[in-house]
Design a protein around this motif. Structure first.
Motif, short mmCIF file in Angstrom:
data_model
loop_
_atom_site.label_atom_id
_atom_site.label_comp_id
_atom_site.label_asym_id
_atom_site.label_seq_id
_atom_site.Cartn_x
_atom_site.Cartn_y
_atom_site.Cartn_z
N ASN A 183 0.51 -0.97 0.39
CA ASN A 183 -0.50 0.41 -0.09
C ASN A 183 0.74 0.96 -0.13
O ASN A 183 0.60 2.33 -0.71
N LEU B 22 2.42 2.04 -3.88
CA LEU B 22 1.27 2.28 -4.45
C LEU B 22 1.22 3.87 -4.23
O LEU B 22 0.04 4.91 -4.94
N LYS B 23 1.09 4.44 -2.74
CA LYS B 23 0.59 6.05 -1.81
C LYS B 23 2.16 6.74 -2.86
O LYS B 23 1.81 7.75 -3.30
N THR B 24 3.42 6.43 -2.54
CA THR B 24 4.08 7.11 -3.21
C THR B 24 3.60 7.02 -4.46
O THR B 24 4.05 8.90 -5.34
N ARG B 25 3.31 6.38 -5.47
CA ARG B 25 3.40 6.81 -6.65
C ARG B 25 2.26 6.87 -7.24
O ARG B 25 2.42 8.58 -7.92
N ARG B 26 1.59 6.91 -6.73
CA ARG B 26 -0.02 7.81 -6.46
C ARG B 26 0.62 9.74 -6.39
O ARG B 26 -0.20 10.37 -7.34
N GLY B 27 1.03 9.93 -5.11
CA GLY B 27 1.80 11.32 -5.04
C GLY B 27 2.92 11.53 -6.02
O GLY B 27 2.63 12.67 -7.04
N ILE C 256 2.72 11.22 -9.40
CA ILE C 256 1.69 10.84 -10.57
C ILE C 256 1.45 12.15 -10.25
O ILE C 256 0.90 12.99 -11.78
N LEU C 257 0.66 12.59 -9.32
CA LEU C 257 -0.25 13.77 -8.42
C LEU C 257 0.78 15.60 -9.03
O LEU C 257 0.39 15.83 -9.11
#
Length: 160
Positions: free
Chosen positions: A3, A6-11, A13-14
């Motif tokens: 998890n 995934l949060k780091t990757r979303r951050g 990308i954002l």
């Protein structure tokens, strides 16, 4: 743990999208500014050209009202509105003269030189109320279709 990645990757990308949304309009605005500056420069050049053309045509219009002597092989000149009006006899056709309108101080921003064919000025005959010492030439007579924007002589040095 999965998890957290995934949060780091979303951050990431954002953050990438946010930077893209900031940089892209900035690049577009920079390009528009350059285009606007080029259009402004072109407009200023056109304005200077039209102003110079208007001054030249205005001086050309005043030419018949100036006092001219019969044209000879040398230029005789008058200054009108930052323009120099000069008259010279054509070597190839003595009954014609060449009128040149050029800037007093030629420059890159004011390159306009116009030419006009005119009939050779005639001198007034002396009359009883005016003796021969007071005779003056009549105004210039235009030859129809006789104005040019380039030197009409075979050798360009004859127009300078």
């Amino acid at each position: 743990m999965p998890n957290r990645g995934l949060k780091t990757r979303r951050g990431f990308i954002l953050l990438s999208w946010t930077l893209l949304l900031i940089v892209l309009p900035l690049l577009l605005l920079t390009g528009l500014e350059r285009r606007w500056l080029l259009a402004l420069q072109a407009q200023q050049q056109q304005r200077r050209y039209l102003q110079a053309l208007t001054q030249s045509l205005s001086a050309l219009t005043l030419a018949p009202y100036l006092v001219w002597q019969p044209a000879g092989p040398q230029w005789q000149c008058h200054h009108v509105e930052q323009r120099q009006l000069c008259l010279k006899q054509r070597l190839t056709c003595p009954e014609m003269a060449l009128l040149r309108v050029a800037p007093v101080t030629p420059s890159i921003t004011d390159p306009i030189t116009l030419y006009r064919f005119v009939k050779q000025p005639r001198v007034h005959k002396a009359t009883p109320d005016r003796d021969a010492t007071h005779s003056r030439p009549v105004s210039l007579e235009w030859i129809s279709g006789g104005w040019l924007d380039s030197c009409p002589e075979q050798e360009a040095t004859l127009c300078q």
